[in-house]
Design an enzyme around this catalytic site. Structure first.
Site, short mmCIF file in Angstrom:
data_model
loop_
_atom_site.label_atom_id
_atom_site.label_comp_id
_atom_site.label_asym_id
_atom_site.label_seq_id
_atom_site.Cartn_x
_atom_site.Cartn_y
_atom_site.Cartn_z
N GLY A 43 0.99 -1.18 0.02
CA GLY A 43 -0.16 0.03 0.04
C GLY A 43 0.67 1.09 -0.03
N GLN A 48 3.16 9.89 0.97
CA GLN A 48 4.36 9.42 1.38
C GLN A 48 5.21 9.38 0.17
OE1 GLN A 48 2.40 5.01 2.20
NE2 GLN A 48 4.28 5.29 3.43
N CYS A 96 6.03 0.33 7.68
CA CYS A 96 5.63 1.51 6.71
C CYS A 96 6.87 1.72 5.85
CB CYS A 96 5.23 2.59 7.70
SG CYS A 96 4.62 4.00 6.72
N LEU A 97 6.62 2.01 4.57
CA LEU A 97 7.62 2.33 3.72
C LEU A 97 8.35 3.81 4.21
CD1 LEU A 97 6.17 1.45 0.31
CD2 LEU A 97 7.90 0.29 1.62
N HIS A 138 -4.28 1.48 7.43
CA HIS A 138 -3.05 2.18 7.52
C HIS A 138 -2.94 3.20 6.78
CE1 HIS A 138 1.47 1.62 8.12
NE2 HIS A 138 1.49 2.34 7.10
N GLU A 139 -3.21 2.87 5.35
CA GLU A 139 -2.99 3.87 4.45
C GLU A 139 -3.86 5.14 4.76
OE1 GLU A 139 -0.54 3.66 2.63
OE2 GLU A 139 -0.16 1.66 3.11
N HIS A 142 -2.76 7.58 6.99
CA HIS A 142 -1.78 8.57 6.35
C HIS A 142 -2.22 9.87 5.65
CE1 HIS A 142 2.13 6.73 6.31
NE2 HIS A 142 1.63 5.32 5.75
NI NI Z 1 2.47 3.56 5.99
#
Ligand code: NI
Length: 174
Positions: A43, A48, A96-97, A138-139, A142
């Site tokens: 995701g 991000q 998380c990236l 989660h996304e 963001h």
């Molecule tokens: Ni994330």
């Protein structure tokens, strides 16, 4: 398209509503769909990659694990998503990236009902559980400037402080 790392202001901001699905936005979404697996994510939210708009993509590849358990593939972009209902609670490990190297168990609702617009401009509704519910929540966070680490118990969070500071310092090149 670079992934923004913890400490970057754009990750703490509430992202702006999308008013029009134009060619520029379609290109952004295409790039996000490319970037997501490249970065080994399932995701990716627009903030991000430094774009403070209410968009995220989910891309789960079909796979079979060692025990023969199949995971169905899923690919969708969520524009201006709103979680209408959430039920239950479950714990799952998240990463998380934007917070590389940190993986922690997070408790979240189990099932969600979400309303969103897709790339064609259609308003859709979906109910998700399991991994997809987890990624979507989660996304979606963001888009409100929330990172998963803020959902951790204080004690856990405190233990991560040094590593988080290192990420922040690395990000600013100190
Ligand atoms: Ni994330």
């Amino acid at each position: 398209m670079d992934i923004r790392i913890y400490g970057d202001e754009v990750l703490n901001k509430r992202a702006e509503e999308v008013l029009e699905i134009d060619d520029e936005l379609k290109l952004l979404v295409e790039d996000m769909f490319k970037k997501c697996p490249e970065a080994n994510g399932i995701g990716l939210a627009a903030p991000q990659v430094g774009i403070s708009r209410r968009i995220f993509v989910v891309l789960v590849r079909e796979s079979t694990d060692d025990e023969g358990k199949k995971t169905k593939g899923f690919k969708e972009v969520f524009i201006n998503p709103v979680i209408l209902k959430s039920e239950g609670a479950c714990k799952m490990e998240e990463g998380c990236l934007s917070v590389p190297g940190i993986y922690e168990i997070v408790e979240r609702p189990e099932t969600i009902k979400i309303e969103y617009t897709n790339i064609s401009g259609d308003k859709l509704m979906g109910t998700f559980d399991g991994l997809l519910s987890r990624v979507i929540q989660h996304e979606n966070d963001h888009l409100d400037g929330i990172l998963f680490i803020s959902k951790l118990p204080k004690l856990k969070f405190d233990l991560l402080k040094k590593r988080l500071k290192n990420l922040k310092d690395r990000k600013s090149g100190r």
